[in-house]
Design a protein around this motif. Sequence first.
Motif, PDB file in Angstrom:
ATOM      1  N   HIS A  65       0.860  -1.184   0.000  1.00 22.78           N
ATOM      2  CA  HIS A  65       0.000   0.000   0.000  1.00 22.78           C
ATOM      3  C   HIS A  65       0.897   1.235   0.000  1.00 22.78           C
ATOM      4  CE1 HIS A  65      -2.991   2.916   1.434  1.00 22.78           C
ATOM      5  NE2 HIS A  65      -3.847   2.112   0.819  1.00 22.78           N
ATOM      6  N   PHE A  71       0.106  -6.139   2.516  1.00 25.45           N
ATOM      7  CA  PHE A  71      -1.094  -6.969   2.586  1.00 25.45           C
ATOM      8  C   PHE A  71      -0.760  -8.339   2.004  1.00 25.45           C
ATOM      9  CE2 PHE A  71      -2.642  -2.728   2.844  1.00 25.45           C
ATOM     10  CZ  PHE A  71      -3.810  -2.784   3.574  1.00 25.45           C
ATOM     11  N   VAL A  82      -2.221  -8.041   7.499  1.00 27.73           N
ATOM     12  CA  VAL A  82      -1.632  -6.725   7.250  1.00 27.73           C
ATOM     13  C   VAL A  82      -0.412  -6.563   8.156  1.00 27.73           C
ATOM     14  CG1 VAL A  82      -2.035  -4.241   7.188  1.00 27.73           C
ATOM     15  CG2 VAL A  82      -3.919  -5.818   6.704  1.00 27.73           C
ATOM     16  N   THR A 110      -3.802  -2.888  -4.160  1.00 28.06           N
ATOM     17  CA  THR A 110      -4.309  -1.712  -3.461  1.00 28.06           C
ATOM     18  C   THR A 110      -4.331  -0.527  -4.417  1.00 28.06           C
ATOM     19  OG1 THR A 110      -2.128  -1.019  -2.670  1.00 28.06           O
ATOM     20  CG2 THR A 110      -3.390  -2.500  -1.250  1.00 28.06           C
ATOM     21  N   ASP A 113      -7.639   4.197  -1.166  1.00 23.91           N
ATOM     22  CA  ASP A 113      -8.095   3.662   0.121  1.00 23.91           C
ATOM     23  C   ASP A 113      -8.842   2.342  -0.042  1.00 23.91           C
ATOM     24  OD1 ASP A 113     -10.377   4.624  -1.089  1.00 23.91           O
ATOM     25  OD2 ASP A 113     -11.228   5.446   0.748  1.00 23.91           O
ATOM     26  N   ARG A 114      -8.570   1.626  -1.106  1.00 23.34           N
ATOM     27  CA  ARG A 114      -9.251   0.356  -1.364  1.00 23.34           C
ATOM     28  C   ARG A 114      -8.233  -0.780  -1.504  1.00 23.34           C
ATOM     29  NH1 ARG A 114     -13.473   2.526   0.032  1.00 23.34           N
ATOM     30  NH2 ARG A 114     -15.031   3.331  -1.359  1.00 23.34           N
ATOM     31  N   ILE A 115      -8.716  -1.974  -1.159  1.00 25.20           N
ATOM     32  CA  ILE A 115      -7.952  -3.187  -1.422  1.00 25.20           C
ATOM     33  C   ILE A 115      -8.851  -4.113  -2.242  1.00 25.20           C
ATOM     34  CG2 ILE A 115      -8.573  -4.181   0.815  1.00 25.20           C
ATOM     35  CD1 ILE A 115      -5.858  -5.667   0.695  1.00 25.20           C
ATOM     36  N   CYS A 130      -9.523   0.363   3.004  1.00 21.31           N
ATOM     37  CA  CYS A 130      -8.250   0.199   3.722  1.00 21.31           C
ATOM     38  C   CYS A 130      -8.200   1.042   4.979  1.00 21.31           C
ATOM     39  CB  CYS A 130      -7.073   0.588   2.823  1.00 21.31           C
ATOM     40  SG  CYS A 130      -6.709  -0.601   1.565  1.00 21.31           S
ATOM     41  N   TYR A 132      -8.163   1.660   8.619  1.00 19.07           N
ATOM     42  CA  TYR A 132      -7.959   0.809   9.792  1.00 19.07           C
ATOM     43  C   TYR A 132      -7.262   1.593  10.857  1.00 19.07           C
ATOM     44  CZ  TYR A 132      -3.866   0.087   6.811  1.00 19.07           C
ATOM     45  OH  TYR A 132      -2.812   0.250   5.961  1.00 19.07           O
TER      46      TYR A 132
END
Length: 132
Positions: A65, A71, A82, A110, A113-115, A130, A132
């Motif tokens: 990322h 990841f 993670v 990634t 802000d997405r996986i 993403c 967290y």
Amino acid sequence: HTFSDMEITEGGRLYFCGPHATFPESATSRILTMDKDYEEFTEYVSRDQHMVYASMIGSPGLALHPDGNIFLATFYGSSVEVYSHHMGFLFSQSLEAVGDKDPLPIDLATYRDRIYVADYANSQIRIYSCTY
């Protein structure tokens, strides 16, 4: 079959992943890191360990990322782990079944802000936040 995926940072640090080599029938994943001068090679074994006889070769996948976190798709563990950029374990997130079978995350990527997780068992791409 020793390595199934590879990523490299802008600074030249290499990350490899694949099945844990000491247990050929194990579905345990691992990440190996190597510095840009090829002097340091370190192995990190996934916390999600499962014994699966005749486990599939070619899994898992990993992604870096932009924030530096790593990841790892655990495949038989049906989860994503993670790690921090220093390979400190942060957390594991189990994937819930949304198809006919339990998910088998084989690879991921990634973007912002997405996986994006490729679910081999259900032929799906799952999209997660993403944050967290």
